[in-house]
Enzyme design. Structure first.
Site, PDB file in Angstrom:
ATOM      1  N   ARG A 246     -46.226   5.656   5.808  1.00 36.40           N
ATOM      2  CA  ARG A 246     -45.590   6.438   4.872  1.00 36.40           C
ATOM      3  C   ARG A 246     -45.217   5.609   3.747  1.00 36.40           C
ATOM      4  O   ARG A 246     -44.484   4.569   4.095  1.00 36.40           O
ATOM      5  CB  ARG A 246     -44.184   7.102   5.258  1.00 36.40           C
TER       6      ARG A 246
ATOM      7  N   GLU B  15     -34.439  10.889   0.384  1.00 34.46           N
ATOM      8  CA  GLU B  15     -33.032  10.832   0.591  1.00 34.46           C
ATOM      9  C   GLU B  15     -32.507  11.222  -0.882  1.00 34.46           C
ATOM     10  O   GLU B  15     -31.980  10.265  -1.589  1.00 34.46           O
ATOM     11  CB  GLU B  15     -32.622   9.437   0.856  1.00 34.46           C
TER      12      GLU B  15
ATOM     13  N   ASN C   7     -34.244  11.251   8.541  1.00 30.46           N
ATOM     14  CA  ASN C   7     -34.046   9.687   8.286  1.00 30.46           C
ATOM     15  C   ASN C   7     -32.583   9.463   8.801  1.00 30.46           C
ATOM     16  O   ASN C   7     -31.383   9.934   8.398  1.00 30.46           O
ATOM     17  CB  ASN C   7     -33.964   9.020   6.749  1.00 30.46           C
TER      18      ASN C   7
ATOM     19  N   GLU D 258     -37.357   7.993   9.132  1.00 32.20           N
ATOM     20  CA  GLU D 258     -36.966   6.794   9.074  1.00 32.20           C
ATOM     21  C   GLU D 258     -35.874   6.290  10.173  1.00 32.20           C
ATOM     22  O   GLU D 258     -35.047   7.105  10.427  1.00 32.20           O
ATOM     23  CB  GLU D 258     -36.021   6.362   7.622  1.00 32.20           C
TER      24      GLU D 258
END
Length: 461
Positions: free
Chosen positions: A78, A167, A294, A366
């Protein structure tokens, strides 16, 4: 007594990075400046005055880096594309050299049987758009959709999985509320405006991407999500934790998974919802094929009337293990995955007529830990603490799968040590050690361990 922690045979194992943190070449081949280029060159903003001008020079060393990914056995990588590398002014003239770099990267990944997962935005807005108001300006959402269309049109013959944003909460709040990230603003209203326009841009981009894609594609987003615990069992702390949870988790999840927003629950949110949210916005952003989670830590909250908006602040519980940045709390990844499933995917949450298969896929996009590791006398990096972190967190991911959450994959943050925003180069998250003086790469013991997990689809625990 140990047992073998096993993952599905089609489980996707990957690593993640972002353009600004690894590419370098900040002003080469026609690239325009981003807000991070501006921010890092502003005195006092970054630890030790460090910059991402060179980073780990992935722009020039991508073939070496892809070879290391192959050695690790990664299924997928990614990465993010740099908006200002492709559109130096944010809109208008395309920099062909920018697209050419991502052509080369994607082709090299595919030659090595590594699936490219492309993310269109990882904090680095073109400075030209910031000069026009940035994310608090609604026009930026439409500029993003056009950028997304251009990149999708160019790469979607080879790239099947896309993330619009990484994010958005961090982009909005760390960049516009706390001022710790670029562009360094400290304006709560600007923070909430930015967040809404980023969310809107996801919906606009998803529509443009599906229209321009050369094959069927999945369009997702990655969100930073933490379980929130009250510091004590007092009513005030429980209410504070609930507000913190709404301001972090529900503020992100509700729009994409329900098409609603909890902004009305905050005083400032009522103002924003009346002046910024327009008819049709929530419906537009309620489109998602893949939800990326994440996860790094939990949040423990206490009542604190001095803190704006949520009247709550974070505390660090005593007696627990900490990294250089956060509390290490492996159970939290299980808690957030099962909470998402319960609150948004379960038959009770969806209603009798909805089908779970119509909901977005879930992946961990993540998860990682900064460890102050270094080369030993024999050139080896013995990062046992990271291995322990990985073991404990992957065990909790498997626990969530056993509880019924169909987690499709896990991407470690990060592939290699890199520039960590306001912290500079001190935190090392990578499975690959980078000597920042020579830029030599060395696979750490954790990378070897992770490679064995990939090969076996599991590990003894």
């Amino acid at each position: 007594m140990t047992r073998f922690i096993s993952f599905p045979k089609d489980f996707i194992w990957g690593c993640a990075s972002s353009a600004y943190q690894v590419e370098g070449a900040w002003n080469e081949a026609g690239k325009g400046p981003s807000i991070w280029d501006t921010f890092v060159h502003t005195p006092g903003k970054i630890a030790k005055g460090e910059t991402g001008d060179v980073a780990v020079d992935h722009y020039h060393r991508y073939k070496e880096d892809v070879a290391l990914m192959k050695e690790l056995g990664l299924d997928a990588y990614r990465f993010s594309t740099s908006w200002s590398r492709i559109l130096p002014e944010g809109t208008g003239t395309i920099n062909q050299a920018g697209l050419d770099f991502y052509d080369r990267l994607v082709d090299e990944l595919l030659r090595n049987k590594i699936e490219p997962y492309a993310c269109l935005f990882h904090y680095d807005l073109p400075q030209a758009l910031q000069d026009k108001g940035g994310w608090p300006n609604r026009d930026t959402a439409y500029a993003f959709a056009e950028y997304a269309r251009i990149v999708t049109d160019h790469l979607s013959d080879r790239v099947k999985v896309w993330m619009t944003h990484n994010e958005p909460w961090v982009t909005a709040m760390a960049g516009h509320f706390a001022g710790e990230h670029a562009p360094g603003a400290k304006d709560p209203v600007a923070g909430f405006k930015a967040m809404h326009h980023i969310f809107l841009s996801h919906g606009l981009a998803a529509e443009a991407m599906r229209a321009s894609a050369r094959q069927p594609v999945k369009v997702g987003i990655t969100l930073n999500l933490n379980p929130v615990h009250p510091a004590t069992d007092s009513k005030r702390d429980r209410q504070a934790a609930n507000r913190m949870d709404t301001g972090l988790n529900r503020l992100q999840l509700d729009p994409f998974l329900k098409g609603t927003s909890p902004l009305q629950e905050f005083g400032i949110g009522k103002l924003i919802s009346k002046t910024v949210i327009k008819a049709g916005d929530l419906e537009k952003m309620h489109t998602l094929d893949l939800l990326g989670v994440n996860y790094y830590t939990r949040t423990v909250a206490k009542y604190d009337r001095k803190f704006p908006v949520v009247a709550a602040s974070q505390v660090q519980p005593a007696g627990n293990e900490y990294s250089g940045m956060w509390e290490i709390y492996p159970e939290g990844i299980y808690e957030i995955l099962t909470r998402i499933w319960k609150d948004y995917y379960s038959p009770l949450a969806l209603g009798a007529s909805a089908k779970v298969r119509e909901m977005p896929e879930i992946m961990v996009t993540e998860n990682g830990v900064p460890v102050p590791d270094g080369l030993d006398f024999d050139g080896r990096v013995r990062d046992e603490r990271r291995i322990r972190y990985l073991r404990n967190h992957l065990a909790q991911v498997e626990r969530a799968i056993q509880a019924g959450v169909p987690v499709k994959g896990y991407f470690h943050w990060s592939l290699m040590d890199n520039f960590e925003w306001a912290h500079g180069y001190t935190p090392r998250f990578g499975l690959i050690y980078v000597d920042y003086a020579s830029l030599k790469r060395t696979i750490k013991d954790s990378g070897r361990w992770f490679a064995n997990v990939i090969q076996a689809d599991g590990f003894e625990y």
